[in-house]
Design a protein around this motif. Structure first.
Motif: not given
Length: 430
Positions: A390-394
């Motif tokens: 997974l890649s994520a931005g938060v």
């Protein structure tokens, strides 16, 4: 000339007015009256008042000298007639009821009593019979019995309460819906089946309408005898007598639990993505707006995150869409297992998920995403020949920030995570 003593003639006593008064009373009586002689074998009619003539349909001259058996027919009870003859033979009072027949052949239900008339020596000379036609009453009673049976057989539940709200009647339909038998509920108030799901305002509105003489209709969430909830479409109507006085409340209720459950299941189908179990984008957007409003009202933190499955197009192209669907479902369930009960997961795009984390500051949000990232990689190990990551931005939604701007910043953080080599988390810039 010798004078005679002249006395006035004696004054005759006036006739006794009683026989004439009795004759008038009997002739004008509401009840039918018949007098027969006390013959050895037969009893001949010697008198019949107008009420008896009207009841039987015979003129007086058609009755006089005839035996009352002329009024009997197929539905006349032989047992009642036998008891009548036994009483007459013994000089005892008789009271009974059976069917007699009018001149036109139609039956009528008769209630009558017969008394013996004795002369000065005690010998029975006549019998006087006072009769009453009960046909109308019997018809009304039959109609009431049919009505009661119809109410009892109805599939819908029926409750009848007195003005104090005490249950006086409950049909089998009510027992079928709630599990409470009439024996258990008579003498109680309908509140015995309340579930506690309605507010006091709900019942206040109900009573206000009923006290105004107006019906009240709504869906009630009641509780069955076994404790389970039942949804009932119910109407309550106040009943008044001819003087306008409240006498009863009639409640008719229909079990719509199956329909409610089906509606809820349908709404859930619309609310949740069938493949992943995550909220759909449309329902998730409503939840997101609500979460933002609550966070601002409370002055609490709200973190959002966008997660994307790395190289998902390659998964579909190499292994087919059914395998891709399995990966999506597995990833979604794994992410959901890493979240708190208040957090929500939304399927934002094809392989992209939006997380809503109320009351979660930046560091806690990053920690949650790291847990999601590691858990997904471990859960999908062996599912495919290649690793699923997974890649994520938060980021957080600032108090005065437009929601769409906040999501745009987080999406840019996700893009940076992709550009930086994937399988990582990037924080949105303030």
């Amino acid at each position: 000339m010798h004078s005679r003593d002249v006395r006035p003639p004696p004054i005759a006593a006036p006739p006794d007015p009683l026989p004439a008064l009795l004759q008038q009373a009997i002739d004008q009586a509401f009840n039918a009256v018949m007098i027969t002689d006390a013959g050895e074998t037969d009893h001949r009619i010697v008198y019949a008042n107008p009420a008896l003539c009207r009841m039987t349909g015979y003129a007086l001259h058609e009755l006089l000298g005839r035996d009352p058996r002329m009024l009997q027919g197929p539905q006349t009870s032989a047992q009642v007639i036998a008891e009548l003859r036994s009483c007459l033979a013994d000089g005892r009072f008789f009271k009974g009821s059976t069917f007699n027949y009018r001149k036109d052949g139609s039956p009528y239900l008769l209630e009558w009593n017969i008394s013996a008339v004795r002369d000065a020596s005690g010998r029975i000379t006549h019998f006087v019979s006072v009769q009453h036609d009960l046909s109308a009453l019997a018809t009304a009673q039959d109609a009431a019995a049919v009505f009661a049976r119809a109410l009892d057989a109805a599939e819908d539940g029926v409750l009848i309460c007195n003005p104090q709200g005490i249950i006086e009647f409950a049909n089998r339909g009510y027992e079928k819906i709630t599990g409470f038998s009439p024996v258990e509920i008579l003498g109680h108030k309908p509140s015995i089946a309340q579930s506690g799901q309605h507010s006091p305002d709900f019942y206040a509105t109900m009573w206000k309408r009923l006290q105004q003489g107006l019906p009240f209709r709504s869906v009630f969430i009641n509780r069955r005898k076994d404790g389970t909830e039942v949804h009932c479409e119910e109407s309550i109507t106040p009943l008044h007598n001819l003087q306008g006085e409240l006498t009863h409340y009639v409640s008719i209720l229909r079990d719509i639990t199956a329909r409610v459950m089906a509606d809820q299941a349908f709404r859930e189908q619309l609310q949740y993505d069938s493949l992943t179990g995550a909220l759909t984008r449309s329902s998730g957007s409503l939840h997101l707006e609500s979460a933002v409003a609550q966070a601002r009202a409370r002055g609490a933190a709200l973190s959002l995150a966008l997660l994307d499955i790395d190289h998902f197009k390659q998964v579909n192209d190499s292994f087919g869409h059914p395998t891709g669907d399995k990966v999506l479902a597995k990833v979604a369930s794994t992410i959901a297992s890493c979240l708190r009960s208040d957090d929500k997961i939304i399927r934002w795009g094809g392989e992209e998920f939006l997380l809503v984390m109320p009351g979660c500051d930046a560091s806690s949000a990053v920690a949650t995403l790291e847990r999601c990232r590691r858990s997904v990689q471990q859960a999908c190990d062996g599912l495919l020949p290649l690793s699923v990551t997974l890649s994520a931005g938060v980021g957080q939604v600032a108090p005065e920030q437009v929601l769409s701007d906040a999501i745009e910043r987080i999406d840019q953080a996700l893009y940076r995570a992709k550009q930086a080599g994937r399988n990582q988390i990037q924080t949105a810039e303030p």
